[in-house]
Design a protein around this motif. Sequence first.
Motif, mmCIF file in Angstrom:
data_model
loop_
_atom_site.group_PDB
_atom_site.id
_atom_site.type_symbol
_atom_site.label_atom_id
_atom_site.label_comp_id
_atom_site.label_asym_id
_atom_site.label_seq_id
_atom_site.Cartn_x
_atom_site.Cartn_y
_atom_site.Cartn_z
ATOM 1 N N SER A 30 58.842 -34.694 54.131
ATOM 2 C CA SER A 30 58.547 -33.636 53.159
ATOM 3 C C SER A 30 59.541 -32.493 53.330
ATOM 4 C CB SER A 30 57.120 -33.120 53.368
ATOM 5 O OG SER A 30 56.184 -34.155 53.139
ATOM 6 N N GLN A 31 60.059 -31.995 52.224
ATOM 7 C CA GLN A 31 61.080 -30.953 52.300
ATOM 8 C C GLN A 31 60.857 -29.889 51.235
ATOM 9 O OE1 GLN A 31 64.958 -32.878 52.251
ATOM 10 N NE2 GLN A 31 64.711 -33.523 54.372
ATOM 11 N N TYR A 32 61.364 -28.704 51.543
ATOM 12 C CA TYR A 32 61.356 -27.557 50.632
ATOM 13 C C TYR A 32 59.936 -27.054 50.349
ATOM 14 C CZ TYR A 32 66.134 -29.164 50.042
ATOM 15 O OH TYR A 32 67.412 -29.571 50.287
ATOM 16 N N TRP A 33 59.420 -26.331 51.328
ATOM 17 C CA TRP A 33 58.113 -25.701 51.195
ATOM 18 C C TRP A 33 58.176 -24.263 51.705
ATOM 19 C CZ3 TRP A 33 53.723 -27.474 48.930
ATOM 20 C CH2 TRP A 33 53.722 -28.817 48.543
ATOM 21 N N LEU A 34 57.453 -23.396 51.029
ATOM 22 C CA LEU A 34 57.235 -22.023 51.487
ATOM 23 C C LEU A 34 55.743 -21.813 51.654
ATOM 24 C CD1 LEU A 34 58.039 -19.082 52.118
ATOM 25 C CD2 LEU A 34 57.960 -18.626 49.651
ATOM 26 N N LEU A 35 55.326 -21.518 52.888
ATOM 27 C CA LEU A 35 53.943 -21.143 53.173
ATOM 28 C C LEU A 35 53.927 -19.651 53.437
ATOM 29 C CD1 LEU A 35 54.099 -24.259 53.820
ATOM 30 C CD2 LEU A 35 52.160 -23.863 55.344
ATOM 31 N N GLU A 36 53.205 -18.903 52.621
ATOM 32 C CA GLU A 36 53.204 -17.444 52.701
ATOM 33 C C GLU A 36 51.783 -16.906 52.792
ATOM 34 O OE1 GLU A 36 55.056 -13.556 50.311
ATOM 35 O OE2 GLU A 36 55.273 -15.583 49.489
ATOM 36 N N ASP A 37 51.577 -15.993 53.742
ATOM 37 C CA ASP A 37 50.263 -15.351 53.921
ATOM 38 C C ASP A 37 49.160 -16.380 54.123
ATOM 39 O OD1 ASP A 37 51.260 -12.714 53.662
ATOM 40 O OD2 ASP A 37 51.211 -12.878 51.478
ATOM 41 N N CYS A 38 49.460 -17.422 54.866
ATOM 42 C CA CYS A 38 48.461 -18.459 55.158
ATOM 43 C C CYS A 38 47.859 -18.225 56.545
ATOM 44 C CB CYS A 38 49.089 -19.840 55.079
ATOM 45 S SG CYS A 38 49.587 -20.314 53.401
ATOM 46 N N THR A 39 46.666 -18.773 56.762
ATOM 47 C CA THR A 39 45.954 -18.600 58.030
ATOM 48 C C THR A 39 45.378 -19.926 58.496
ATOM 49 O OG1 THR A 39 45.341 -16.317 57.467
ATOM 50 C CG2 THR A 39 44.072 -17.395 59.212
ATOM 51 N N ALA A 40 45.653 -20.252 59.761
ATOM 52 C CA ALA A 40 45.012 -21.384 60.437
ATOM 53 C C ALA A 40 44.079 -20.800 61.483
ATOM 54 C CB ALA A 40 46.059 -22.276 61.085
ATOM 55 N N GLU A 41 42.817 -21.180 61.451
ATOM 56 C CA GLU A 41 41.840 -20.523 62.332
ATOM 57 C C GLU A 41 40.832 -21.534 62.872
ATOM 58 O OE1 GLU A 41 38.721 -16.738 62.188
ATOM 59 O OE2 GLU A 41 39.946 -17.232 60.449
ATOM 60 N N SER A 42 40.556 -21.407 64.168
ATOM 61 C CA SER A 42 39.510 -22.220 64.822
ATOM 62 C C SER A 42 39.755 -23.707 64.617
ATOM 63 C CB SER A 42 38.124 -21.814 64.305
ATOM 64 O OG SER A 42 37.863 -20.462 64.597
ATOM 65 N N THR A 43 40.929 -24.144 65.045
ATOM 66 C CA THR A 43 41.278 -25.558 64.944
ATOM 67 C C THR A 43 40.839 -26.302 66.200
ATOM 68 O OG1 THR A 43 43.431 -25.208 65.971
ATOM 69 C CG2 THR A 43 43.304 -24.952 63.579
ATOM 70 N N GLY A 44 40.947 -27.641 66.146
ATOM 71 C CA GLY A 44 40.701 -28.448 67.340
ATOM 72 C C GLY A 44 39.250 -28.584 67.725
ATOM 73 N N LYS A 45 38.378 -28.708 66.759
ATOM 74 C CA LYS A 45 36.959 -28.850 67.064
ATOM 75 C C LYS A 45 36.627 -30.183 67.738
ATOM 76 C CE LYS A 45 35.651 -24.862 65.433
ATOM 77 N NZ LYS A 45 35.113 -23.823 66.325
ATOM 78 N N SER A 46 37.610 -31.096 67.751
ATOM 79 C CA SER A 46 37.420 -32.338 68.489
ATOM 80 C C SER A 46 37.448 -32.107 69.992
ATOM 81 C CB SER A 46 38.516 -33.342 68.127
ATOM 82 O OG SER A 46 39.778 -32.892 68.599
#
Length: 355
Positions: free
Chosen positions: A156-172
Amino acid sequence: MFAKKYAALSFVFIVCFAFLTFGAPARTAWAATQTVPPGDVAALRSYLASAQPGDILEVSGTYTVSDGTIATSVNGSAGKYITIRGTGSGATFNFTESAGNAAFHIKNNYYKLENVTINSNSKSNKGILIEASHGYLTKVTVKNTLGEAFKIRKNSQYWLLEDCTAESTGKSGKFGEGYYVGDADQNWQTKPDADRSGYITFLNCKAILTKNDGFDFKEGTHHIKVIGSTVDFKNTVPESTVGNNGLYIRANNVQVIGTTVKNNAGTGQAFRANKMTATDGVSYGSNLELKAVTASNLGGAMIHTNFGSTKLYSDYTMTDVAGGLKKSGSAAITTLAPSAFTEMTWNGEGGDTYQ
């Protein structure tokens, strides 16, 4: 005679025009804005299945998803992205039953996802899986995933992620990066070739309480910028057998600009660069630049690198970092004046200058 023929032709034209105006099917062949009723997951899937390049799908309120993944199936085109847009205060997708590998799966090119929250509720391994090129994610929050929040892979190429949030990952309990580009070589979806996902910019993004690395860029990936972003472990101890760093980098050509890593109570570093030889016999991991970065309240060091080319610009800040500037055994780091820095650019999404 001529007048009769002219009158007949005029009648046919009027009938055809009336059919096109009043009798045509509701779904036109040109771009349109579709309003998806709040909570109507079936309608959203239907619109996605029949979308045309340039379509905008407006979503709002809460959508309870109890029957698997929401996935794309139609390509947009250059300048005519298919857009899923949260209106007003945005839309929330609340997953209540298993969504398998990913809650949202972007499988097609030229997409935008804006102003939405994806709450996996431990019902999917990944929040968003991108296996396509050309797009934007803006104001997208992903939380409570079993594994990664945002995953970009499969060339996958050419992406802009702006003002994104990843929170409380890894519940496994083990895996759970915030933003993940590529795959470890044993998991390449592009075998025998490397996963060459790249030309990706993360602008003003946040990784909060991730079980593992805030950002993880795997072998084969390339040309990635992380700008104005934050990794905050909130004084927790990340799971160390997989990765416990702010950024873990095996990619080529990475710039980290104006980004902060803080509050890691474990032994991980703010920035770890690990050159390695993959199963294809190629060595990956080179050319890391750290510009105006900040590390604070860390149990480990600020930098651990074995790259042959790591540049640290002198406008960095380091506060309460137990392991010091550089982990023992690291390769040499070149320190440069900020004026020597040039931001990477490319033609495509995320390729502008932002600093």
